[in-house]
Design an enzyme around this catalytic site. Sequence first.
Site, PDB file in Angstrom:
ATOM      1  CD  GLU A 388     -34.866   6.420  58.434  1.00 55.43           C
ATOM      2  OE1 GLU A 388     -33.938   7.146  57.757  1.00 55.43           O
ATOM      3  OE2 GLU A 388     -34.990   5.217  58.520  1.00 55.43           O
ATOM      4  CD  GLU A 406     -27.823   6.329  52.963  1.00 57.13           C
ATOM      5  OE1 GLU A 406     -27.928   6.861  53.918  1.00 57.13           O
ATOM      6  OE2 GLU A 406     -28.119   4.937  52.936  1.00 57.13           O
ATOM      7  CB  THR A 492     -24.515   0.070  48.476  1.00 58.63           C
ATOM      8  OG1 THR A 492     -25.523   1.084  48.559  1.00 58.63           O
ATOM      9  CG2 THR A 492     -24.874  -1.103  48.943  1.00 58.63           C
TER      10      THR A 492
HETATM   11  C1  DMJ Z   1     -26.392   1.237  54.110  1.00 61.03           C
HETATM   12  O1  DMJ Z   1     -26.074   0.025  54.829  1.00 61.03           O
HETATM   13  C2  DMJ Z   1     -26.092   1.139  52.404  1.00 61.03           C
HETATM   14  O2  DMJ Z   1     -25.652   2.100  51.947  1.00 61.03           O
HETATM   15  C3  DMJ Z   1     -27.466   0.610  51.938  1.00 61.03           C
HETATM   16  O3  DMJ Z   1     -27.522   0.457  50.595  1.00 61.03           O
HETATM   17  C4  DMJ Z   1     -28.494   1.417  52.358  1.00 61.03           C
HETATM   18  N1  DMJ Z   1     -28.408   2.394  53.388  1.00 61.03           N
HETATM   19  C5  DMJ Z   1     -27.580   2.010  54.538  1.00 61.03           C
HETATM   20  C6  DMJ Z   1     -27.284   3.177  55.410  1.00 61.03           C
HETATM   21  O4  DMJ Z   1     -28.304   3.890  55.563  1.00 61.03           O
END
Ligand code: DMJ
Length: 929
Positions: A388, A406, A492
């Site tokens: 993390e 990610e 995202t």
């Molecule tokens: C996801 O829920 C999305 O990508 C968010 O923007 C941040 N990261 C988490 C996963 O790690």
Amino acid sequence: MSEPGGGRGFGSSVPQRAPWSLVAATAALCLVSATSVWTAGASPMSREEKQKLGNQVLEMFDHAYGNYMEHAYPADELMPLTCRGRVRGQEPSRGDVDDALGKFSLTLIDSLDTLVVLNKTKEFEDAVRKVLRDVNLDNDVVVSVFETNIRVLGGLLGGHSLAIMLKEKGEYMQWYNDELLQMAKQLGYKLLPAFNTTSGLPYPRINLKFGIRKPEARTGTETDTCTACAGTLILEFAALSRFTGATIFEEYARKALDFLWEKRQRSSNLVGVTINIHTGDWVRKDSGVGAGIDSYYEYLLKAYVLLGDDSFLERFNTHYDAIMRYISQPPLLLDVHIHKPMLNARTWMDALLAFFPGLQVLKGDIRPAIETHEMLYQVIKKHNFLPEAFTTDFRVHWAQHPLRPEFAESTYFLYKATGDPYYLEVGKTLIENLNKYARVPCGFAAMKDVRTGSHEDRMDSFFLAEMFKYLYLLFADKEDVIFDIEDYIFTTEAHLLPLWLSTTNQRISKKNTTSEYTELDDSNFDWTCPNTQILFPNDPLYAQSIREPLKNVVDKSCPRGIIRVREESFRSGAKPPLRARDFMATNPEHLEILKKMGVSLIHLKDGRVQLVQHAIQAASSIDAEDGLRFMQEMIELSSQQQKEQQLPPRAVQIVSHPFFGRVVLTAGPAQFGLDLSKHKETRGFVASSKPYNGCSELTNPEAVMGKIALIQRGQCMFAEKARNIQNAGAIGGIVIDDNEGSSSDTAPLFQMAGDGKDTDDITIPMLFLFSKEGSIILDAIREYEEVEVLLSDKAKDRDPEMENEEPPSSENDSQNQSAEQIASGSQEVDLVDQESLNSHPESLSPADTDNAASISPSEQNSNPTENHETTSLDGECTDLDNQLQEQSETEEDSNPNVSWGKKVQPIDSILADWNEDIEAFEMMEKDEL
Ligand code: DMJ
């Protein structure tokens, strides 16, 4: 200003306006051609191999999704260790992370469009029917507006987007009549009351049933939100408006973005991590591209792609320029202060920033993307997963890993951009690690500690929404996906929104957006589609040539040596008159200096001392600045001290059928008995002791003889239990907490202390499990009778023989206060944090008590390495390099799976490489804040 994009139609090209947007649309058209120009570098991967990996991803998805549907649905998430659903209110609270759970079958909704990407159309159809039948969006639950938007609203819209695509194709979803969209609209209206602030920034949380203000709502008193929380709405809200014609959603999201833009720090063009939703003041003024800010930037660029509004691109470019100027320190991305952007705000990075190389691909800035991605990959190779948080010298800072997607996302986009098969190999490693370390019989479990390999009883919905999409698409050829992925943009949360929305229902006038773009100098920004011939100037080894110099960056880094220090950030010759490491609370001279700096010392009743700075009470502004520096140093030392006091957790790994080493439980160590650190381990079958509390001579010695005894916590000292089971012939012991519901997911681990007497007579290993982890073993005994476990410091690789036997199952931040915050207000440092004193009070030994009471900053830094590090720089780098090498070799010995090489780079060359940084580091050592 260019015109918005082209017309609807699958297979039609993406918008025909600013050619720049072509690359922004997931590098779809421009960069994909790089794939075909690739000719050398890493060995190309055969179509068969890619298909095999793609199939493996499908099987893994089935394992995760199948287990969720079988054992957890309709709950929000699967708890893969206990094989049941996580229902909010029925499990101990995990704090903010639970705010994603709204009793709305989160994982199912988040998985909808993944099913279509993975070609599981039939399952998609079933899943949509289940959502329509079962999901209630009107629960009396307080949820995060951000998480509900990206996961649930995004999930419904992604599902709708692909449902109408399938319907149009004529085979599946013929019955579909925009029902998911209606649900999305209902949810959108439920979120709107959150925007009822003067700023237009949304409250961070909302009650799905009662909104914000009503007394029953139990929310609405918050004053702050994170930048990403307020700035990651536009894609979903605009899509909702454009799909439905109800403009209000897009208007609200735009207003929030406009406000954030207005509030950017005007000289640095950066934004802070948290903002006051009423006043617009920055609450946390540190600024990076990871946690708290990440998707704000992502959404500016993607909003331009989806909506064709140039203002979003201009904003993104302005921020991007600032990021590259201040935060990017290739290959690192390090937080800075928005007002003093030449000043690093921390010495570690968080895992969320791993999305940034992917965004850089979208922007068309490939070189730094390759560099950062390579650095991250080396961290992963060292720890199997991205922790993390990790330090600038690539050590673990926070050891958890909740299966975040990610890095896979960036790997996918880099492969699209470069066509370099290296990225396919990276993807293959990710798949292998997930199967080897995270896969459990009932799904995939988050890593509790990447160093020990222990698990958390948690499988977040984003694992299904994102990880499997990116991994599948990485290995997929165009014909492996039933629609053209390039007609869509990823949110995202990796939900898919069609690019044709740019020309639909564009009733939001630009009057709502700020009009100051003419002020901005965008002469540096390229408005044309990056030409792959320029990106890869006739050199198929382009990406490799950028990666190569970074190959040893993780193994051979000189701790903190690669932080670029901006000299102008320091007053010349300035250093605090008193260094934190030298401070002694009993020295009157030191106390006098503290007073001048506006720092007061408070003696707490429990023997700890606490420092508080009131800048206003300093003798002068220079003294205030010195005080600030001193406090920052003290915060670092205090945090280091807490870490040093924490014994690393131990692992209990269930190795017998059907677990075969796949379930690893986090255990607390004991201060007595066999020390399991440094490769020692004990393996044996488990047996419950009688009496279960182990507080007297066992009545069933024959049952525990030669086995690992299970004993319940309580009623006598841990050491007494250990002696009783040892006398009965046990080869080890596991103490299971008697507090029902306790778990290492929610409670801090501690070490079992002795009884204050000599414990040398105890020679067997003893570990402690909280009740939830303990019940996993107890349940296993009930079901399988013979349960064998391994007690160790680190989970061991699964036995290859066992792997052959069993085919893959197909069944289914307080210390980051900014300088400004400190200067303008006050800050406090607890020198000793009670929670970090990890000997459990139940049996705290006198020695521990003494230790706790006597810790002082001056003692705490008695570690010669630390002193060395700050005194002699050249020597330090050499020595630390050796230390790192030793550490690296030790880790390698202990973990045969670690694949980083032992190739030793000559020290001269390392020093030459880092010479510039060493000088900078020297400056920093003199003046570091
Ligand atoms: C996801 O829920 C999305 O990508 C968010 O923007 C941040 N990261 C988490 C996963 O790690």
